[in-house]
Design a protein around this motif. Structure first.
Motif, mmCIF file in Angstrom:
data_model
loop_
_atom_site.group_PDB
_atom_site.id
_atom_site.type_symbol
_atom_site.label_atom_id
_atom_site.label_comp_id
_atom_site.label_asym_id
_atom_site.label_seq_id
_atom_site.Cartn_x
_atom_site.Cartn_y
_atom_site.Cartn_z
ATOM 1 N N ILE A 282 29.977 0.012 55.345
ATOM 2 C CA ILE A 282 29.036 0.968 55.923
ATOM 3 C C ILE A 282 29.783 1.936 56.839
ATOM 4 C CG2 ILE A 282 27.047 1.243 57.466
ATOM 5 C CD1 ILE A 282 26.092 -1.497 56.563
ATOM 6 N N SER A 283 29.718 3.212 56.541
ATOM 7 C CA SER A 283 30.392 4.216 57.359
ATOM 8 C C SER A 283 29.649 5.540 57.268
ATOM 9 C CB SER A 283 31.843 4.386 56.893
ATOM 10 O OG SER A 283 32.443 5.448 57.589
ATOM 11 N N PRO A 284 28.745 5.796 58.223
ATOM 12 C CA PRO A 284 27.957 7.035 58.179
ATOM 13 C C PRO A 284 28.816 8.293 58.084
ATOM 14 C CG PRO A 284 27.090 5.565 59.856
ATOM 15 C CD PRO A 284 28.354 4.932 59.344
ATOM 16 N N ILE A 285 30.005 8.286 58.729
ATOM 17 C CA ILE A 285 30.873 9.466 58.697
ATOM 18 C C ILE A 285 31.234 9.813 57.256
ATOM 19 C CG2 ILE A 285 33.109 10.418 59.366
ATOM 20 C CD1 ILE A 285 33.079 8.629 61.793
ATOM 21 N N ASP A 286 31.485 8.773 56.445
ATOM 22 C CA ASP A 286 31.841 9.007 55.054
ATOM 23 C C ASP A 286 30.604 9.048 54.161
ATOM 24 O OD1 ASP A 286 34.670 8.853 55.643
ATOM 25 O OD2 ASP A 286 34.338 6.718 55.946
ATOM 26 N N PRO B 216 24.029 1.301 53.459
ATOM 27 C CA PRO B 216 23.833 0.053 52.706
ATOM 28 C C PRO B 216 23.426 0.291 51.247
ATOM 29 C CG PRO B 216 22.728 -0.050 54.821
ATOM 30 C CD PRO B 216 23.230 1.340 54.679
ATOM 31 N N LEU C 296 36.091 -1.600 62.625
ATOM 32 C CA LEU C 296 34.728 -1.256 63.058
ATOM 33 C C LEU C 296 33.735 -1.286 61.911
ATOM 34 C CD1 LEU C 296 35.094 1.805 65.423
ATOM 35 C CD2 LEU C 296 34.460 -0.521 66.019
ATOM 36 N N GLU C 297 34.093 -0.614 60.800
ATOM 37 C CA GLU C 297 33.172 -0.480 59.685
ATOM 38 C C GLU C 297 32.953 -1.838 59.001
ATOM 39 O OE1 GLU C 297 35.768 1.549 60.250
ATOM 40 O OE2 GLU C 297 34.655 3.298 60.944
ATOM 41 N N GLU D 54 33.223 -4.780 60.432
ATOM 42 C CA GLU D 54 32.418 -5.606 61.337
ATOM 43 C C GLU D 54 30.947 -5.213 61.253
ATOM 44 O OE1 GLU D 54 33.250 -8.209 62.955
ATOM 45 O OE2 GLU D 54 35.426 -8.072 62.728
ATOM 46 N N ALA D 55 30.711 -3.891 61.216
ATOM 47 C CA ALA D 55 29.328 -3.412 61.135
ATOM 48 C C ALA D 55 28.681 -3.910 59.849
ATOM 49 C CB ALA D 55 29.293 -1.888 61.196
ATOM 50 N N THR E 84 27.874 -7.617 60.174
ATOM 51 C CA THR E 84 26.672 -7.837 60.989
ATOM 52 C C THR E 84 25.420 -7.514 60.173
ATOM 53 O OG1 THR E 84 27.989 -7.012 62.828
ATOM 54 C CG2 THR E 84 25.654 -7.352 63.245
ATOM 55 N N TYR E 85 25.472 -6.418 59.441
ATOM 56 C CA TYR E 85 24.325 -6.016 58.632
ATOM 57 C C TYR E 85 23.966 -7.106 57.619
ATOM 58 C CZ TYR E 85 21.371 -3.255 55.541
ATOM 59 O OH TYR E 85 20.318 -2.802 54.800
ATOM 60 N N ARG F 19 22.499 -10.286 59.193
ATOM 61 C CA ARG F 19 21.073 -10.130 59.538
ATOM 62 C C ARG F 19 20.192 -10.250 58.309
ATOM 63 N NH1 ARG F 19 21.379 -5.765 63.980
ATOM 64 N NH2 ARG F 19 22.411 -7.089 65.484
ATOM 65 N N GLU G 15 46.742 -7.419 72.137
ATOM 66 C CA GLU G 15 45.747 -8.033 73.002
ATOM 67 C C GLU G 15 44.401 -8.257 72.327
ATOM 68 O OE1 GLU G 15 45.918 -6.521 77.200
ATOM 69 O OE2 GLU G 15 47.514 -5.363 76.286
ATOM 70 N N VAL G 16 44.029 -7.317 71.430
ATOM 71 C CA VAL G 16 42.745 -7.462 70.755
ATOM 72 C C VAL G 16 42.764 -8.710 69.859
ATOM 73 C CG1 VAL G 16 41.099 -6.379 69.198
ATOM 74 C CG2 VAL G 16 42.393 -4.985 70.805
#
Lengths: 382, 199
Positions: B110-114, B118, B146-147, B149-150, B153-154, B157, B184-185
């Protein structure tokens, strides 16, 4: 820390230039437009990957070329470290530390600098984004991992805002419901990454606020100055005092606020909650500096902010020496009291790099190693 | 710089991922100097791959048949599905030989920028596969960015209401590496995902 050597290839006005710096004060003198600031900018860039003059990299590359190279050797304690950046047009920049390729986070944790320049007046008079940028720059210099925290957060905001905009353009309840369920995923990301950034900024402010007051007192004795975080992204939290100092609690707070502002976000198609909307309140004698400060007081405030950052970096528990202090064309802007105050700090720094149009602008006590800058060339003076 | 055919080839090669202008030029001249039969073999294999390879009707993996090798294999555990972004991720997981279940390829994250939501991913197909109740566990193996992980999560749910165990691949320290070199991350994630050692 000391910059020992700087080599520029196709950077700004320089086709090729080399400078060997001395410990202590270095003064670059030359008329306007010959490229003094380009040198100061190059040292700042090799330290932070940011220019204090432009937001994009393209102007850094000499016209007619597609790559600029900045090489620098600096010393930290007994160690000598080499930094090299190839700034590429249309491609990713290449970063190396002592010959090995590294990522940005590892690169910017090497050489530390504090740059004070005429542009800094915007820290007081400019938009909130200028003050956020200052805060985040100092935060990254203090704890380089915030470089990726900031980058992740910016990306989340961009993703989420794009999604909000597309929802605003959707007709029909079913497709809108679908988009909203995707939005809740980005809400989570916004709250999580936003809380990390917010937490970092609040901790930094806690460390730096005393130093800002002290620095202001030193620069302009008589009036007291303060700095505070303005959490403008929360509708019912007026000041930082009511914010929890705990990442988890901040995340929950952001979540609540996101839910509260949902309809506004849909209507406007922008992400209105999060640290990218916050500001920093600067006060001089209880009054907000942006609205009330005189021109001279604004300069004092801007200078106090930079000096506080300098002081913070040199007094850290794990400090690796003083940051290199870069004073770009600022003495001409300051009156004699402020010049003297700045000169005092510059004298104590391990290394200071000063640029000035005429040597007379620089206080006499700083007349040390001088370089004469002519178009495209730097030569040792005195 | 060059004219006609060479220029066209350099331009085409330059569009490939990971190939910059210099590499494109190098490859173009390599091709120019190669034997004709070698070049023809390369060209043929490129055309064949486009003609023959399609996507598995079940999981979305690359396949030359209706269903891919994994999906037709009776020895695979049909109660587990590992969700990945791209077919090449299946290759990575297969190399571990740790996983014996089935796969599901989303075709991105999922990447709204691109412009990817879903509905642009093969999520509906996944739900159809899960509907018959034979699958007991879904392992989400999207990229740890980020994408990814998003997307995780989607999916979590979406699957939350069903009677299916949902897990996410752990992020943590690379095996054989040094703790001091971990960023560190990663180290922070490794701490968050620490597990108890049974005595």
């Amino acid at each position: 820390m000391q910059v020992l050597h700087l080599e520029l290839t196709n950077f700004r006005s320089y086709e090729a230039a080399e400078i060997t710096f001395a410990p202590g004060v270095n003064v670059l003198v030359g008329p306007n437009g010959v490229g003094k600031t380009n040198i100061a900018e190059a040292v700042g860039y090799v330290s932070t990957l940011n220019s204090h003059r432009v937001a994009a990299d393209l102007p850094l590359i000499r016209q007619g070329n597609d790559q600029a190279i900045v090489r620098s050797t600096f010393s930290r304690g007994q160690r000598e470290i080499q930094l090299e950046i190839a700034i590429n047009q249309g491609r990713a920049n290449r970063l190396q530390v002592s010959g090995s390729p590294v990522r940005a986070t590892d690169f910017i944790s090497q050489l530390q600098t504090v740059v004070f320049a005429p542009e800094d007046l915007s820290l007081v008079k400019g938009d909130p984004s200028d003050r956020r940028k200052f805060l985040d720059e100092v935060l990254v210099a203090r704890a380089p991992r915030y470089h990726s925290v900031k980058a992740d957060y910016d990306r989340v905001v961009k993703q989420r805002t794009t999604l909000l905009r597309s929802i605003a353009g959707t007709r029909g309840a079913s497709s809108r419901a679908g988009a909203e369920s995707t939005l809740s995923v980005w809400d989570d990301q916004l709250a999580a990454h936003g809380a990390s950034l917010l937490f970092g900024r609040l901790s930094l402010l806690n460390e730096i606020s005393g130093l800002v007051s002290q620095a202001y007192e030193h620069v302009a004795p008589g009036k007291s100055a303060g700095i505070a975080y303005l959490p403008r992204s929360f509708s019912d939290i007026p000041s930082e005092d009511s914010l929890p100092r705990n990442r988890q609690a901040l995340e929950e707070l952001l979540h609540k606020e996101i839910a509260l502002r949902r309809s506004e976000e849909f209507a406007r198609g922008v992400t209105v909650v999060g640290p990218h909307r916050d500001d920093v309140l600067l006060t001089i004698g209880e009054l907000p500096a942006k609205a009330y400060a005189s021109h001279g007081e604004c300069w004092s405030m801007a200078l106090a902010l930079r000096l506080a950052a300098f002081e913070l970096m040199r007094t850290l528990d794990d400090s690796v020496g003083d940051p290199v202090l870069i004073l770009d064309d600022v003495f001409a802007e300051l009156d004699s009291t402020r010049r003297k105050a700045l000169a005092q700090v510059a004298m104590t720094a391990e290394q200071t790099i000063i640029t000035a149009a005429v040597a007379e602008d620089v206080p006499a006590e700083l007349a040390a190693q001088q370089f004469v800058v002519t178009p495209g060339q730097v030569a040792r003076g005195n | 710089m060059f004219d006609g055919a060479i220029a066209d080839l350099v331009t085409e090669l330059g569009r490939l991922p990971g190939v910059g202008p210099k590499s494109a030029q190098r490859i173009a001249f390599f091709i120019l100097q190669s034997e004709e039969e070698d070049v023809r073999r390369l060209a043929d294999s490129m055309i064949t791959v486009k003609e023959k390879v399609r996507f598995c009707s079940e999981c979305g993996n690359v396949s030359e048949e209706e269903r891919c090798r994994v999906c037709v294999d009776d020895r695979r555990d049909r109660s587990m599905i590992c969700v990945v972004e791209e077919p090449k991720d299946i290759v990575a997981v297969e190399k571990t030989r740790e996983y014996r279940g089935l796969y599901h390829v989303l075709g991105g994250a999922i990447s709204p920028i691109d412009g990817v939501g879903p509905d642009d991913l093969r999520i509906r197909e996944l739900m159809t596969r899960l509907a018959d109740g034979r699958v007991a566990e879904v392992v989400i193996a999207t990229d740890p960015n980020l994408e990814g992980e998003a997307t995780a999560t989607y999916l979590a749910r979406l699957l939350g209401s069903m009677d299916i165990a949902v897990s996410r691949l752990a992020s943590g320290l690379p095996v054989g590496g040094d703790l001091e070199y971990a960023d560190e991350v990663t180290l922070g994630r490794a701490f968050a995902g620490r597990r108890r050692i049974e005595p």
